[in-house]
Design a protein around this motif. Structure first.
Motif, short mmCIF file in Angstrom:
data_model
loop_
_atom_site.label_atom_id
_atom_site.label_comp_id
_atom_site.label_asym_id
_atom_site.label_seq_id
_atom_site.Cartn_x
_atom_site.Cartn_y
_atom_site.Cartn_z
N GLU A 98 -1.62 18.32 2.43
CA GLU A 98 -2.99 18.83 2.28
C GLU A 98 -3.86 17.82 1.55
OE1 GLU A 98 -3.12 22.69 0.44
OE2 GLU A 98 -1.54 23.46 1.76
N TRP A 99 -3.28 17.06 0.64
CA TRP A 99 -4.02 16.09 -0.16
C TRP A 99 -4.03 14.70 0.45
CZ3 TRP A 99 -7.14 18.02 -3.60
CH2 TRP A 99 -6.87 19.30 -4.10
N ASN A 100 -3.06 14.42 1.33
CA ASN A 100 -3.00 13.11 1.97
C ASN A 100 -2.27 13.26 3.31
OD1 ASN A 100 -2.69 10.47 2.77
ND2 ASN A 100 -1.95 9.74 0.79
N PRO A 101 -2.99 13.60 4.39
CA PRO A 101 -2.36 13.85 5.68
C PRO A 101 -1.67 12.64 6.30
CG PRO A 101 -4.65 14.61 5.66
CD PRO A 101 -4.42 13.85 4.40
N SER A 102 -1.98 11.44 5.82
CA SER A 102 -1.39 10.24 6.44
C SER A 102 -0.03 9.85 5.83
CB SER A 102 -2.37 9.08 6.33
OG SER A 102 -2.56 8.73 4.98
N LEU A 103 0.44 10.59 4.84
CA LEU A 103 1.71 10.24 4.21
C LEU A 103 2.89 10.36 5.17
CD1 LEU A 103 1.54 11.97 0.71
CD2 LEU A 103 1.70 9.53 1.16
N HIS A 104 3.83 9.45 5.02
CA HIS A 104 5.11 9.52 5.73
C HIS A 104 6.13 10.08 4.74
CE1 HIS A 104 3.50 7.04 8.96
NE2 HIS A 104 3.00 6.25 8.02
N PHE A 105 7.04 10.92 5.22
CA PHE A 105 8.02 11.55 4.35
C PHE A 105 9.44 11.20 4.75
CE2 PHE A 105 4.30 14.11 3.67
CZ PHE A 105 4.38 14.48 2.34
N SER A 106 10.26 10.99 3.75
CA SER A 106 11.71 10.89 3.92
C SER A 106 12.30 11.95 3.01
CB SER A 106 12.23 9.51 3.48
OG SER A 106 11.67 8.50 4.26
N MET A 109 0.83 -1.19 0.00
CA MET A 109 0.00 0.00 0.00
C MET A 109 0.87 1.25 0.00
SD MET A 109 -2.84 1.02 2.74
CE MET A 109 -3.49 2.64 2.79
N PHE A 110 0.55 2.20 -0.87
CA PHE A 110 1.26 3.46 -0.99
C PHE A 110 1.06 4.28 0.28
CE2 PHE A 110 0.66 7.93 -2.76
CZ PHE A 110 1.99 8.25 -2.70
N ASP A 111 2.18 4.57 0.99
CA ASP A 111 2.03 5.37 2.21
C ASP A 111 3.19 6.33 2.46
OD1 ASP A 111 4.14 3.81 3.12
OD2 ASP A 111 3.03 2.91 4.77
N SER A 112 4.18 6.36 1.57
CA SER A 112 5.37 7.18 1.82
C SER A 112 5.81 7.94 0.57
CB SER A 112 6.54 6.31 2.25
OG SER A 112 6.23 5.61 3.42
N LEU A 113 6.37 9.12 0.82
CA LEU A 113 6.99 9.90 -0.25
C LEU A 113 8.44 10.17 0.15
CD1 LEU A 113 4.28 12.51 -1.22
CD2 LEU A 113 5.32 10.82 -2.70
N ILE A 114 9.31 9.95 -0.81
CA ILE A 114 10.72 10.24 -0.62
C ILE A 114 11.03 11.46 -1.46
CG2 ILE A 114 13.08 9.39 -0.90
CD1 ILE A 114 11.76 6.52 -0.72
N LEU A 115 11.39 12.55 -0.81
CA LEU A 115 11.66 13.80 -1.49
C LEU A 115 13.16 13.95 -1.71
CD1 LEU A 115 9.27 16.13 0.55
CD2 LEU A 115 8.80 14.88 -1.58
N LEU A 116 13.54 14.14 -2.96
CA LEU A 116 14.94 14.36 -3.32
C LEU A 116 15.05 15.82 -3.74
CD1 LEU A 116 15.54 11.21 -5.56
CD2 LEU A 116 15.66 11.40 -3.07
N ALA A 157 -1.88 10.99 -3.58
CA ALA A 157 -2.92 10.02 -3.24
C ALA A 157 -3.11 8.87 -4.21
CB ALA A 157 -4.25 10.76 -3.06
N LEU A 158 -2.81 9.04 -5.48
CA LEU A 158 -3.10 7.98 -6.44
C LEU A 158 -1.98 6.94 -6.49
CD1 LEU A 158 -4.52 9.80 -9.60
CD2 LEU A 158 -5.78 8.63 -7.80
N PRO A 159 -2.30 5.67 -6.38
CA PRO A 159 -1.26 4.65 -6.51
C PRO A 159 -0.66 4.60 -7.91
CG PRO A 159 -3.26 3.71 -5.55
CD PRO A 159 -3.58 5.11 -5.99
N ASN A 160 -1.49 4.82 -8.93
CA ASN A 160 -1.03 4.83 -10.32
C ASN A 160 -1.39 6.17 -10.94
OD1 ASN A 160 -0.12 2.06 -10.41
ND2 ASN A 160 -2.28 1.53 -10.27
N ILE A 161 -0.39 6.82 -11.52
CA ILE A 161 -0.60 8.14 -12.11
C ILE A 161 -0.59 8.02 -13.62
CG2 ILE A 161 0.29 10.48 -12.28
CD1 ILE A 161 1.50 10.09 -9.50
N PRO A 162 -1.65 8.49 -14.28
CA PRO A 162 -1.69 8.41 -15.75
C PRO A 162 -0.70 9.39 -16.38
CG PRO A 162 -3.64 9.54 -14.91
CD PRO A 162 -2.86 9.07 -13.72
N VAL A 163 -0.12 8.99 -17.50
CA VAL A 163 0.82 9.85 -18.22
C VAL A 163 0.12 10.46 -19.43
CG1 VAL A 163 2.85 8.57 -17.46
CG2 VAL A 163 1.77 7.95 -19.60
N ALA A 164 0.66 11.58 -19.89
CA ALA A 164 0.13 12.25 -21.08
C ALA A 164 0.83 11.66 -22.29
CB ALA A 164 0.38 13.75 -20.97
N ARG A 165 0.29 10.61 -22.84
CA ARG A 165 0.94 9.88 -23.94
C ARG A 165 1.18 10.74 -25.18
NH1 ARG A 165 2.23 5.47 -21.71
NH2 ARG A 165 0.74 4.22 -20.55
#
Length: 186
Positions: free
Chosen positions: A23-31, A1-8, A154-162
């Motif tokens: 603001e869009w997903n308060p439950s996210l964990h950040f690194s 399950m998607f729950d973390s963001l790693i910021l570079l 929030a989205l597990p899969n993000i659509p791309v602009a083909r």
């Protein structure tokens, strides 16, 4: 399950991005990582549940790390799709590019070659200087981040602009250094 963001990214940007995405997903964990050495400290367990977002990160993310990140790795490239690779603002200024901005794309083993999620482009004007193009790209990258914040957070899969594709030659650090070097006139 998607729950973390790693910021570079640099520290200031990390704080602002974290605030925006929470603001869009308060439950996210950040690194947060500011350089490549810190990436080696990320565990496989963390990566499996994470998404990477890169913004003004100076290093290339290793292919092995991209392959083990469960929910994708995305880069805010400080240039339009016509300027993939190193120092896009330098080359755009040299070309007097009429349009410039930023590109949000999926990260792949090949730099600035992944699928494009979106772009933010603006008309340019004189003076055609690298700093002006860098400033434009920075603002465009923030606009893209704000536009895609709900999906990235929030989205597990993000659509791309083909329909959007990388267009120009992939520039290297060596090419940028050669362009900056003063030319000797005989």
């Amino acid at each position: 399950m998607f729950d973390s963001l790693i910021l570079l990214c640099p520290e200031l940007e990390a704080r602002l991005i974290r605030k925006l995405l929470q603001e869009w997903n308060p439950s996210l964990h950040f690194s947060h990582c500011i350089h490549k050495r810190a990436l080696s400290k990320l565990s496989g367990r963390t990566l499996a549940k994470a998404r990477i977002i890169s913004f003004e990160f100076p290093d290339i993310v290793p292919e092995t790390l991209l392959a083990t990140t469960g929910y994708g790795a995305f880069n805010l490239h400080p240039g339009s799709p016509a300027y993939p690779g190193w120092a896009p603002a330098l080359f755009a200024a040299e070309d007097r590019a009429p349009v410039f901005g930023a590109t949000l794309h999926g990260m792949t083993a090949q730099v600035d070659a992944g699928p494009i999620l979106g772009t933010e482009l603006k008309r340019t004007q004189a003076p055609y200087e690298q700093h002006a193009f860098e400033k434009l790209a920075y603002g465009a990258a923030w606009a893209l981040l704000q536009r895609f914040a709900p999906d990235l957070a929030a989205l597990p899969n993000i659509p791309v602009a083909r329909w959007q594709q990388w267009q120009g030659p992939r520039r290297t650090r060596r090419q940028a250094e050669a362009l900056k070097r003063p030319q000797l006139v005989g």
